[in-house]
Motif scaffolding. Structure first.
Motif, PDB file in Angstrom:
ATOM      1  N   TYR A  69       0.851  -1.195   0.000  1.00 33.62           N
ATOM      2  CA  TYR A  69       0.000   0.000   0.000  1.00 33.62           C
ATOM      3  C   TYR A  69       0.884   1.241   0.000  1.00 33.62           C
ATOM      4  O   TYR A  69       1.764   1.378   0.858  1.00 33.62           O
ATOM      5  N   ARG A 117      -1.720   6.447  -2.191  1.00 29.27           N
ATOM      6  CA  ARG A 117      -2.696   5.548  -1.567  1.00 29.27           C
ATOM      7  C   ARG A 117      -3.146   4.423  -2.505  1.00 29.27           C
ATOM      8  O   ARG A 117      -4.183   3.805  -2.286  1.00 29.27           O
ATOM      9  N   TRP A 177      18.923  12.491   2.743  1.00 31.51           N
ATOM     10  CA  TRP A 177      18.928  11.631   1.561  1.00 31.51           C
ATOM     11  C   TRP A 177      19.784  12.277   0.483  1.00 31.51           C
ATOM     12  O   TRP A 177      19.815  13.505   0.365  1.00 31.51           O
ATOM     13  N   HIS A 207      20.831  11.447  -3.812  1.00 34.02           N
ATOM     14  CA  HIS A 207      20.613  10.590  -4.981  1.00 34.02           C
ATOM     15  C   HIS A 207      21.706  10.875  -5.999  1.00 34.02           C
ATOM     16  O   HIS A 207      22.054  12.031  -6.228  1.00 34.02           O
ATOM     17  N   ASP A 230      18.878  -2.671   0.229  1.00 35.52           N
ATOM     18  CA  ASP A 230      18.225  -3.076  -1.012  1.00 35.52           C
ATOM     19  C   ASP A 230      17.933  -1.895  -1.914  1.00 35.52           C
ATOM     20  O   ASP A 230      17.680  -0.790  -1.452  1.00 35.52           O
ATOM     21  N   GLY A 231      17.946  -2.162  -3.199  1.00 33.66           N
ATOM     22  CA  GLY A 231      17.552  -1.144  -4.161  1.00 33.66           C
ATOM     23  C   GLY A 231      18.587  -0.049  -4.339  1.00 33.66           C
ATOM     24  O   GLY A 231      18.248   1.080  -4.661  1.00 33.66           O
ATOM     25  N   VAL A 288      21.077   7.041  -2.448  1.00 26.45           N
ATOM     26  CA  VAL A 288      20.492   6.157  -3.452  1.00 26.45           C
ATOM     27  C   VAL A 288      21.309   6.327  -4.724  1.00 26.45           C
ATOM     28  O   VAL A 288      21.369   7.431  -5.284  1.00 26.45           O
ATOM     29  N   MET A 321      -8.799   3.798   6.714  1.00 19.83           N
ATOM     30  CA  MET A 321      -8.625   4.353   5.362  1.00 19.83           C
ATOM     31  C   MET A 321      -7.900   3.343   4.475  1.00 19.83           C
ATOM     32  O   MET A 321      -8.303   3.069   3.348  1.00 19.83           O
ATOM     33  N   GLN A 322      -6.829   2.759   5.011  1.00 20.77           N
ATOM     34  CA  GLN A 322      -6.052   1.761   4.268  1.00 20.77           C
ATOM     35  C   GLN A 322      -6.920   0.544   3.942  1.00 20.77           C
ATOM     36  O   GLN A 322      -6.909   0.032   2.819  1.00 20.77           O
ATOM     37  N   GLU A 370      -9.465   1.441   1.287  1.00 27.27           N
ATOM     38  CA  GLU A 370      -8.826   1.521  -0.030  1.00 27.27           C
ATOM     39  C   GLU A 370      -8.550   0.119  -0.570  1.00 27.27           C
ATOM     40  O   GLU A 370      -8.666  -0.129  -1.762  1.00 27.27           O
ATOM     41  N   THR A 412     -11.982   9.813   0.005  1.00 31.08           N
ATOM     42  CA  THR A 412     -11.108  10.954   0.280  1.00 31.08           C
ATOM     43  C   THR A 412     -10.984  11.104   1.781  1.00 31.08           C
ATOM     44  O   THR A 412     -11.987  11.229   2.481  1.00 31.08           O
ATOM     45  N   SER A 413      -9.746  11.073   2.252  1.00 35.77           N
ATOM     46  CA  SER A 413      -9.524  11.313   3.677  1.00 35.77           C
ATOM     47  C   SER A 413      -9.690  12.800   3.954  1.00 35.77           C
ATOM     48  O   SER A 413      -9.016  13.625   3.350  1.00 35.77           O
TER      49      SER A 413
END
Ligand SMILES: [Zn+2]
Lengths: 91, 993
Positions: A55, A61, B169, B171, B252-253, B282, B729-730, B733, B748-749
């Motif tokens: 998610y 979202r 961060w 990049h 990772d990544g 990154v 909400m999750q 969705e 919509t939150s």
């Protein structure tokens, strides 16, 4: 780990929430208790390539189907869930 | 001698002699120069003894000149900034630096605990597991504290760190670890291609081994070539050189962890600056040019102060113009070690002898020996005579069996070089053994990473430049950068030959891991006791588990294990490599997320107003909510809360409930969607009406509840509990996107968009009339119970008004755009003054919900079903919904389930406590008679006694039964009556009135 969201691009792991195996399909309303039981509780624990639900809560979202190798964390594919994104007006 | 830099050469070195720096070590004053490390300044001042060892408290000196140092660990700074286990070899000297040696008492020269050496038989491998086993309670009380005092490292500051740490961060296309010849060449190639490059160097100066070993590149002296390369890189807009920055982890990544010591080289960070910054870089490609680490040979007395790595000795002499000894013996098994003899002679120092374990020595070196007037002994060092004053005499076992002695005050040792395979071996990579250099080299690397130069086993200067340049060019090409890379820097390759040598037999302790005091005989003992796997060896002996992570000891340890177990080194293998490559302060990982900033703080829209009112706040998740509003003269919280409840029940009060999750549900299928996520129907809800809804998890357990209103045919407004706002909400969705993609609905939150207040009490309508436009009909007919619609406020603002009640009183909830929330609170206070309006907090809210028997978090606890909560009848039988099938399982509908019931003590004066267990009268308290427990309690102002809700077996069938509330935690046991969970106004007349 970094996941390339189809909507937001490559983003950092912290923006995402893991749910788990994306294989099980929610049974139809009349499928019976055993089918729902399997759907709710039974999961393969794969050492290797697995399809997973993630998610993008820290972004758009969208629910994503991520194909990931659980041994190497290598992500080979990311696709948005069928209902992600814009409303299916007229669909 | 100490204090006058007597061991400083009169010229040379990369130090700024015009900037003298004074510093203190163990209370004594010294001088050094800008450009020194603490270690080089100590060397320049003739300080050889810098610490005592971990277990045996043996005197120790400086072994290396870099981050691999096992011995020269000090407590740096003092007070709250005291930093234990800091490597003197990497600590930059600054004016006023204070450092103290560790592990000694009362002083470094006279250490009481060195008697541990006499008891050394009990400190052998695995001693933690073998000794002090009995009696068990002695371990915590006596053994552990005593061992910790005797065997340990530095002391933590013990108080909060006053400095700031940052997290950032970055990049880029290519990140490069190390700025030696390979790293610089890689940066040049990648940078010229147009790639975005970050070059990380752990040192405060760029150059790596070039700083100590020099050489000629492109016909220029190394220092000049480095300066030219740095100038060229600095002119490239997309190349960033980060000194004082260690790449410590690979994730990772293509994410790399790096720690930048931004201000560790200053006494105190400048105002508004951080001490350290944790970088997450990154990068599409990574070139590891981290070099190699020279390894010791294990022999008796190899930990005597004055025994030093040969390359470190060159660093001190060439880079810092500081001489670790005057008469140096060199013990080497390879060609490279000889450079130290060359350096010593060039610096005007005496070479006592070179002890070479190889059968042959080159003619060039023979002539160096005759010119320098020193003997070349074929053989090995088998012992060192010396102590805390340093090396005095060296015993040599000559090839063929004879013995020799060499008088010297310093012994340089080179056992060969180990490529720094840490970074390339993360992600469970295993390095491979190369016989020709007798070392492990990377065997592949994490995706996107490649090693170059000495880190890849290419030790020659020419090879380092070539591999670095090619790796940089390839990395740039891989990421699509195609600029002209220009010409490759060129240098000669030095000759290299090595005869592997790990351990020389001799009398006395021969240390493998100097930081953890692991000896060769510990390794042999581990093998005899069956701990042969390197992973077992590591844990049994603690080899390589200290702050240096065995950078100078791991390979020697496993080589000795291989020898005693009759296996080859590659068969014996290495342990798993894990980050961090260098120690990283916890503070850096935390960054600014500490103390009050540990997590985000969410303030309700009326927070500042509530603070003005003197509200007491409570943390609920990230939120700060007003818990109650104390008034002058009230003796405790209970008096304030009781007043607030009575004010609401008799007049009118309001409470900020903006923390509830709020979700707008739009679309033609909004009703159908809600039908599937709630157990009850919402498609049938009339526009302008609200309904209480309950959600289950797919396993049939209650997930969340709240009120959802239908504002238009295709528009619902859904609320969740405060705790579950984000999760619901999750979940919704997920339902929308994954389970029911065929439905045309959008979510919509709007939790942060609306400030919401509950206004409750018999005078609510009177108050609202002052706030809402007079044209709005608020009468019972015009706005009945469970009505919901948009209204206009006085002044024209649109608001959402819901006639819902959590308190059981005549009540409304009103939503205004969040930016009006504070004004709304102030306005309600003014408008409500004639009616005695009273703000109330979450405690009064909780009291009134318990009086009304409404369930909340303690009852929606992840184990209860709708039936348990008394809401089973809400479950629709006409539709499918999440959790429907699993909720019907036998155990979830069993008649003996624990269900919500009211509970009150039979003694009205008694205080009821949540958590008390319900035991039938006459039964013995215990699991077999446990029938449930009290979930929520409050003092009810309306009943004038403590009341509560509980989950009790068959509770609703047992109304009126007297049972025991058994509370072993509080040593209480008292009688309570099971009763209707709606304590107040059971027929609900007040809220409908
Ligand atoms: Zn996204």
């Amino acid at each position: 780990m970094r996941i390339t969201c189809p909507f937001c691009g490559e983003r950092e792991l912290g923006e995402f929430t893991y749910l788990g195996d994306a294989k099980p399909q929610r049974p139809a309303a009349d499928a019976g208790e055993d089918a729902v039981y399997n759907y709710v509780y039974l999961r393969d624990n794969i050492a290797g390539v697995m399809s997973e639900h993630w998610y993008h809560g820290g972004g758009c979202r969208a629910w994503l189907k991520v194909t990931r190798n659980t041994l190497t964390h290598e992500i080979s594919a990311v696709e948005a869930a069928a209902g992600a994104g814009a409303a299916k007006v007229g669909a | 001698m100490a204090g006058d830099q007597a061991n400083r050469l009169t010229s040379g070195g990369l130090i700024d002699r015009s900037t003298a720096l004074s510093f203190r070590f163990d209370g004594k004053n010294f001088l050094g120069f800008k450009g020194d490390t603490l270690a080089s300044a100590l060397v320049a001042n003739g300080v050889k003894l810098v610490g005592r060892s971990f277990k045996y408290h043996r005197p120790r000196g400086i072994l290396t000149a870099g981050s691999e140092e096992p011995n020269a660990l000090v407590e740096l700074r003092s007070g709250a900034r005291r930093e234990p286990n800091t490597k003197a070899t990497t600590a930059e000297l600054y004016e006023g630096l204070e450092a103290a040696s560790q592990n000694r008492w009362p002083s470094l020269n006279f250490d009481v605990m060195s008697v541990n050496q006499l008891f050394s038989p009990i400190f052998v491998a695995g001693f933690y597991y073998k000794t002090f086993m009995w009696p068990a309670k002695f371990w915590e009380a006596i053994y552990e504290p005593a061992i910790r005092r005797a065997a340990g490292l530095g002391r933590a500051a013990g108080v909060s760190d006053p400095d700031h740490y940052d997290k950032a961060w970055a990049h880029c296309d290519v990140v490069i670890a190390g700025s030696g010849p390979a790293g610089l060449a890689a940066a040049l190639a990648a940078g010229r291609s147009g790639a975005r490059v970050i070059l990380c160097e752990e040192d405060f100066v760029v150059g790596g081994r070039l700083l100590a070993d020099g050489g000629a590149i492109d016909g220029l002296p190394a220092a000049e070539w480095v300066a030219r390369a740095v100038a060229e890189l600095a002119a490239m807009p997309d190349v960033r050189i980060m000194t004082r920055t260690s790449l410590f982890g690979v994730y990772d990544g293509g994410t790399y962890g790096a720690i930048e010591r931004v201000n560790d080289h200053l006494p105190v960070p400048p105002e508004h600056q951080v001490r350290q910054r944790l970088w997450r870089i990154v990068a599409k490609r990574c070139v590891v040019a981290a070099g190699a680490i020279e390894r010791p040979v294990v022999f008796a007395g190899n930990d005597t102060p004055g025994v030093m790595m040969a390359s470190a000795m060159r660093s001190y002499i060439n880079r810092y113009a500081a001489t670790p000894a005057r008469r140096i013996a060199l013990f080497t098994n390879n060609e490279d070690g000889w450079r130290t003899a060359e350096t010593a002679i060039a610096a005007g120092l005496q070479v006592a002898a070179v002890i070479d374990a190889r059968p042959d020595v080159s003619p060039a070196h023979r002539s160096l020996a005759s010119k320098g007037g020193f003997p070349v002994l074929h053989g090995s060092v088998s012992g060192v005579d010396g102590g805390k004053g340093g090396v005095r005499k060296i015993s040599v076992s000559l090839t063929g069996g004879a013995r020799a002695e060499v008088e010297a005050d310093g012994l340089a040792v080179s056992g060969g070089w180990n490529p720094a395979v840490g970074l390339t071996s993360y992600h469970r990579g295993r390095p491979k053994w190369r016989d020709d250099i007798a070392a492990f080299v990377p065997d592949g690397a994490p995706p996107g990473m490649v090693a170059a130069g000495a880190a890849n086993g290419a030790f020659g200067l020419g090879a380092c430049l070539r591999e670095g340049f090619e790796a940089g060019a390839a990395a740039a090409r891989d990421v699509g950068r195609s600029g002209n890379i220009g010409s490759m820097p060129v240098a000669d390759d030095e000759a290299f030959s090595i005869t592997p040598l790990w351990h020389v037999a001799g009398k006395g302790k021969a240390f493998v891991d100097q930081q953890h005091d692991v000896t060769a005989s510990d390794v042999e003992l581990a093998q005899r006791e069956g701990f042969q796997s390197v992973e077992h060896l590591k844990r049994y002996t603690t080899l390589g588990m200290a702050t240096d992570q065995g950078k100078t000891s791991n390979v020697a340890g496993l080589a000795i294990m291989a020898a005693v177990s009759g296996k080859s080194i590659p068969e014996t293998g290495t342990t798993i490599y894990r980050p961090p490559y260098v120690p990283v302060a916890i503070g850096a990982f935390a960054g600014h997320h500490r103390d009050e900033n540990f997590h985000a703080t969410r303030l309700t829209p009326s927070h500042h107003w509530a603070a003005e009112q003197g509200a007491v706040f409570v943390d609920t998740g990230l939120w700060k909510r007003a818990q109650w509003y104390p008034r002058a003269g009230e003796k405790d919280w209970l008096e304030s809360v009781t007043r607030e409840v009575k004010a609401v029940r008799n007049g009118v009060g309001f409470c900020d409930v903006s923390t509830l999750g709020k979700i707008d549900v739009h679309g033609p299928d909004a009703g159908a969607f809600l039908d599937r996520v709630y157990i009850n129907a919402f498609s049938s809800l009339a526009v302008g009406k609200a309904r209480y809804g309950l959600m289950l998890r797919e396993d049939g357990i209650v997930y969340d509840d709240g009120t959802t209103s239908r504002l238009a045919e295709d528009h619902y407004f859904l609320t969740t509990t405060t705790a579950k706002a984000g999760l619901v909400m999750q979940h919704l969705e997920f339902c929308r996107q994954v389970l029911f993609p065929e439905l045309d609905v959008q979510l919509t939150s709007v939790s942060d968009q609306w400030a919401q207040f509950s206004i409750a009490g018999p005078k609510t309508r009177d108050l609202l009339k002052e706030v809402v436009d007079p044209a709005e009909d608020l009468s019972n007919e015009g706005f009945p119970f469970m009505g919901a619609r948009e209204v206009q406020l006085c002044g024209g603002l649109k608001a959402r008004l819901f006639r819902i009640s959590f308190s059981g009183e005549m009540a409304f909830e009103i939503s205004v755009p969040a930016r009006y929330g504070e004004a709304m609170a102030r306005n309600l206070m003014i408008a409500g003054k004639p009616f005695g309006v009273t703000p109330y907090g979450t405690e009064a809210l909780g009291v009134m919900r318990i009086e009304k028997g409404h369930v909340a978090g303690p009852e929606l606890n992840g184990t209860t079903t709708a039936g348990d909560l008394g809401l089973g009848k809400m479950m629709s039988t006409k539709k499918d919904f999440i959790g429907r099938v699993m909720a019907g399982r036998e155990a979830l509908v069993a008649p003996n389930r624990q269900v919500v019931v009211g509970i009150k003590p039979t003694d009205k004066a008694r205080r009821l406590r949540s958590g008390a267990h319900i035991i039938p009268k006459g039964e013995t308290p215990g699991p077999e008679n446990d029938q449930g427990y009290v979930t929520s309690v409050c003092f009810s102002p309306m009943l004038d006694q403590w009341i509560g809700l509980g989950l009790v077996e068959r509770g609703r069938e047992r109304i009126g039964e007297i049972v025991r509330a058994h509370d072993p935690l509080r040593s209480e046991d008292y009688d309570v009556e099971l009763c209707n969970s709606v304590f107040y106004d059971p027929d609900g007349g007040r809220q409908r009135g």
